[in-house]
Write a protein that holds these residues in place. Structure first.
Motif, PDB file in Angstrom:
ATOM      1  N   PHE A 181     -11.298  -5.636  -6.098  1.00  0.00           N
ATOM      2  CA  PHE A 181     -11.410  -4.267  -6.608  1.00  0.00           C
ATOM      3  C   PHE A 181     -12.866  -3.908  -6.878  1.00  0.00           C
ATOM      4  O   PHE A 181     -13.724  -4.776  -6.995  1.00  0.00           O
ATOM      5  CB  PHE A 181     -10.560  -4.081  -7.879  1.00  0.00           C
ATOM      6  N   ARG A 182     -13.103  -2.592  -6.983  1.00  0.00           N
ATOM      7  CA  ARG A 182     -14.453  -2.091  -7.250  1.00  0.00           C
ATOM      8  C   ARG A 182     -14.343  -0.847  -8.124  1.00  0.00           C
ATOM      9  O   ARG A 182     -13.503   0.034  -7.884  1.00  0.00           O
ATOM     10  CB  ARG A 182     -15.170  -1.741  -5.940  1.00  0.00           C
ATOM     11  N   VAL A 215     -10.865   1.284  -7.401  1.00  0.00           N
ATOM     12  CA  VAL A 215     -10.112   1.132  -6.173  1.00  0.00           C
ATOM     13  C   VAL A 215      -9.848  -0.355  -5.969  1.00  0.00           C
ATOM     14  O   VAL A 215     -10.751  -1.186  -6.137  1.00  0.00           O
ATOM     15  CB  VAL A 215     -10.843   1.737  -4.962  1.00  0.00           C
ATOM     16  N   ALA A 216      -8.597  -0.688  -5.660  1.00  0.00           N
ATOM     17  CA  ALA A 216      -8.211  -2.070  -5.396  1.00  0.00           C
ATOM     18  C   ALA A 216      -7.746  -2.171  -3.948  1.00  0.00           C
ATOM     19  O   ALA A 216      -7.067  -1.261  -3.439  1.00  0.00           O
ATOM     20  CB  ALA A 216      -7.106  -2.514  -6.343  1.00  0.00           C
ATOM     21  N   GLU A 230      -5.277  -7.845   0.829  1.00  0.00           N
ATOM     22  CA  GLU A 230      -5.766  -8.615   1.970  1.00  0.00           C
ATOM     23  C   GLU A 230      -5.526  -7.899   3.294  1.00  0.00           C
ATOM     24  O   GLU A 230      -6.211  -8.165   4.278  1.00  0.00           O
ATOM     25  CB  GLU A 230      -5.104  -9.993   1.999  1.00  0.00           C
ATOM     26  N   THR A 231      -4.554  -6.997   3.348  1.00  0.00           N
ATOM     27  CA  THR A 231      -4.265  -6.269   4.578  1.00  0.00           C
ATOM     28  C   THR A 231      -5.119  -5.021   4.726  1.00  0.00           C
ATOM     29  O   THR A 231      -5.042  -4.331   5.746  1.00  0.00           O
ATOM     30  CB  THR A 231      -2.785  -5.853   4.617  1.00  0.00           C
ATOM     31  N   GLY A 232      -5.914  -4.689   3.702  1.00  0.00           N
ATOM     32  CA  GLY A 232      -6.749  -3.499   3.755  1.00  0.00           C
ATOM     33  C   GLY A 232      -6.109  -2.270   3.154  1.00  0.00           C
ATOM     34  O   GLY A 232      -6.713  -1.197   3.149  1.00  0.00           O
ATOM     35  N   ASP A 233      -4.896  -2.390   2.625  1.00  0.00           N
ATOM     36  CA  ASP A 233      -4.275  -1.272   1.920  1.00  0.00           C
ATOM     37  C   ASP A 233      -4.942  -1.102   0.560  1.00  0.00           C
ATOM     38  O   ASP A 233      -5.380  -2.084  -0.054  1.00  0.00           O
ATOM     39  CB  ASP A 233      -2.781  -1.538   1.749  1.00  0.00           C
ATOM     40  N   HIS A 234      -4.981   0.132   0.058  1.00  0.00           N
ATOM     41  CA  HIS A 234      -5.681   0.366  -1.204  1.00  0.00           C
ATOM     42  C   HIS A 234      -4.833   1.177  -2.177  1.00  0.00           C
ATOM     43  O   HIS A 234      -3.918   1.907  -1.774  1.00  0.00           O
ATOM     44  CB  HIS A 234      -7.001   1.105  -0.961  1.00  0.00           C
ATOM     45  N   ILE A 235      -5.141   1.024  -3.446  1.00  0.00           N
ATOM     46  CA  ILE A 235      -4.561   1.831  -4.513  1.00  0.00           C
ATOM     47  C   ILE A 235      -5.667   2.172  -5.490  1.00  0.00           C
ATOM     48  O   ILE A 235      -6.693   1.476  -5.563  1.00  0.00           O
ATOM     49  CB  ILE A 235      -3.423   1.098  -5.257  1.00  0.00           C
ATOM     50  N   PHE A 236      -5.475   3.257  -6.237  1.00  0.00           N
ATOM     51  CA  PHE A 236      -6.414   3.640  -7.284  1.00  0.00           C
ATOM     52  C   PHE A 236      -5.818   3.281  -8.643  1.00  0.00           C
ATOM     53  O   PHE A 236      -4.637   3.518  -8.905  1.00  0.00           O
ATOM     54  CB  PHE A 236      -6.724   5.135  -7.214  1.00  0.00           C
ATOM     55  N   PHE A 265     -18.613   3.752   1.604  1.00  0.00           N
ATOM     56  CA  PHE A 265     -17.228   3.499   1.200  1.00  0.00           C
ATOM     57  C   PHE A 265     -16.972   4.013  -0.213  1.00  0.00           C
ATOM     58  O   PHE A 265     -15.917   4.604  -0.488  1.00  0.00           O
ATOM     59  CB  PHE A 265     -16.901   2.004   1.309  1.00  0.00           C
ATOM     60  N   ASP A 266     -17.926   3.803  -1.123  1.00  0.00           N
ATOM     61  CA  ASP A 266     -17.782   4.365  -2.471  1.00  0.00           C
ATOM     62  C   ASP A 266     -17.590   5.884  -2.399  1.00  0.00           C
ATOM     63  O   ASP A 266     -16.699   6.451  -3.041  1.00  0.00           O
ATOM     64  CB  ASP A 266     -19.023   4.065  -3.320  1.00  0.00           C
TER      65      ASP A 266
END
Length: 479
Positions: A15-16, A24-25, A28-34, A452-453
């Motif tokens: 996450f970042r 944003v997290a 491993e598959t590249g899917d993201h959630i906030f 990306f940010d």
């Protein structure tokens, strides 16, 4: 709420923090959630307290699942991860041929130290034939052959010969071929256009903005570079087709005050793609850095202003795509990777793209052959005519692969964007003389981290119109 009848465990993720209480997290598959601070804590320590819809979303994005995973789930996750690397595992698909280094321009930012004469700066016919044949040693079914320079139209005879040889060979090979010629378009003639139309060749050129800015960046003795490029574009559109020519921008210090004007110029020219590229540390750009360069913060401010103008035009009903954002959004929002060389891990340099240079040697990327023009031959892969398999097993290529495995590179290994990105060992070598400098010191890392940010913040905060546009741009073919 979960019960013991359905055991679930937390899968690895990174996450970042984008802003206070905005995180944003990425799985491993590249899917993201906030997430915010509270929901991040719940995900790590108390995910069983999430609602059923929240649990369903977390499972669908591979943040949660059965311990160890089911056989079917493991295959699904493996295939999703493999799809992100497909373009570097199926053989080079982008083959760049540099038939000549000749060019009449003396662009102050040029990545290549161009030549004014033909002597010693043009590919031999034997090397050209060997390069055309080597292309088919790649296992990739879709092959893009791009002619660069210098200005390759100065040796149209070599372009014609190569395209005809490749297409003749392809009668038996049955690959999907795409040809691109990168040029100022100043030498373009009706005869060339007729040939390009017959062989479905696309043209790429540079337009840095309005006439005064373009001519300042790309000077000619007659001070008419902009006019001549537009004349060539008009000719190509008339004979080949309205979509025959694409263009890109190289941003110099002179460009910073023209963010909106540059975008508007592309709209005026009825172009639908704009690529806002920063300066590269090669060729004349290094010699003139004191006059042309800028800080990362200055470029970021320029880009954000220009990007907002791109969005403005889309909302007015004019479709305009910023190519850099499109590449990044493809990484984030699509399960099928578009294959942009500089964002692969391992690096696409050599594995996805390869350069056959006029000097008779093979290089892993356009930037690597530019270093050779500056006297550094450390990234040569081999000689044209060597078997491709031998070239791709060279010590240089092995080093590029090892240096670009983000999972094992300090700084990349724990980065939230590791799934979308990767070290650029050629860029690192060009600046530091080694492929293994600290990643956070590289221009590539700083630039991509910021992009990306920026895009994640917009994905989190923008309205439905922007989200629809983002998903359209994210398609592997750019929408």
């Amino acid at each position: 709420m979960l019960t013991d009848a359905y055991p679930t465990t937390l899968y690895p993720f990174r996450f970042r923090r984008l802003a206070p209480d905005n995180i944003v997290a990425v799985s491993e598959t590249g899917d993201h959630i906030f997430l915010n601070d509270s929901t991040l804590s719940d995900l790590v320590h108390r995910f069983a307290n999430f609602s059923a819809p929240q649990i369903a979303e977390l499972k669908s994005k591979f943040f949660l699942g059965p311990p160890g995973g089911t056989p079917g789930l493991r295959r699904l996750i493996s295939s999703r991860i493999a799809a992100k690397h497909e373009t570097v595992l199926s053989g080079p698909s982008l083959h760049i041929i540099v038939p000549t280094l000749q060019c009449a321009h003396s662009c102050r930012y040029c990545q290549v130290s161009r030549a004014l004469d033909d002597e010693g700066h043009t590919m031999s016919m034997d090397d050209l034939d060997a390069a055309c044949d080597t292309i088919f040693e790649s296992r990739a079914q879709a092959l893009t052959v791009e002619f660069q320079g210098g200005d390759p139209l100065l040796r149209f005879d070599l372009i014609r010969h190569a395209i005809e040889r490749i297409q003749t060979r392809n009668i038996g090979e049955q690959r999907h071929l795409r040809f691109v010629v990168t040029s100022t378009l100043h030498q373009l003639t009706e005869e060339m256009c007729q040939f390009f139309k017959a062989h479905k060749v696309y043209l790429s050129t540079s337009i840095d903005g309005p006439e005064e800015l373009h001519n300042r960046n790309r000077p000619l003795p007659g001070k008419d570079g902009y006019e001549r490029t537009l004349k060539g574009m008009s000719l190509a559109r008339r004979i080949i087709g309205v979509d025959a020519v694409a263009a890109l921008v190289t941003v110099t210090r002179n460009s910073l005050e023209y963010a909106e004007t540059i975008v508007d110029q592309y709209v005026d020219l009825k172009l639908h793609d704009i690529f806002l590229r920063p300066l590269s540390n090669y060729g004349f750009a290094v010699k003139n850095a004191h006059a042309l360069s800028y800080s990362h913060a200055e470029f970021a401010a320029f880009y954000a202003q220009a990007f907002e103008r791109v969005i403005y035009w889309n909302r007015q009903g004019y479709p305009l795509r910023e190519v850099g954002a499109s590449i990044a959004l493809n990484k984030v929002l699509s399960t099928h990777d578009g294959g942009y060389v500089d964002l692969q891990s391992p690096s696409g340099a050599g594995l996805a793209a390869i350069v056959y240079n006029y000097d008779g040697f093979i290089y892993p990327s356009d930037e690597a052959r530019m270093l050779a023009e500056m006297g550094d031959f450390g990234l040569r892969l081999g000689k044209i005519g060597q078997p491709l398999a031998q070239v791709l097993k060279s010590p240089v290529q092995r080093d590029l692969i090892q240096a670009s495995l983000g999972r094992y590179v300090p700084g990349c290994d724990e980065c939230a964007y590791r799934t979308y990105c990767g070290p650029d060992p050629v860029n690192t070598y060009g600046r530091f003389g080694t492929t293994r400098a600290p990643i956070y010191l590289t221009d590539h890392c700083q630039r991509q981290m910021w992009l990306f940010d920026y895009l994640f913040q917009k994905l989190h905060g923008e309205d439905e119109d922007f989200l629809n546009l983002a998903f359209e741009w994210a398609k592997p073919n750019g929408g």
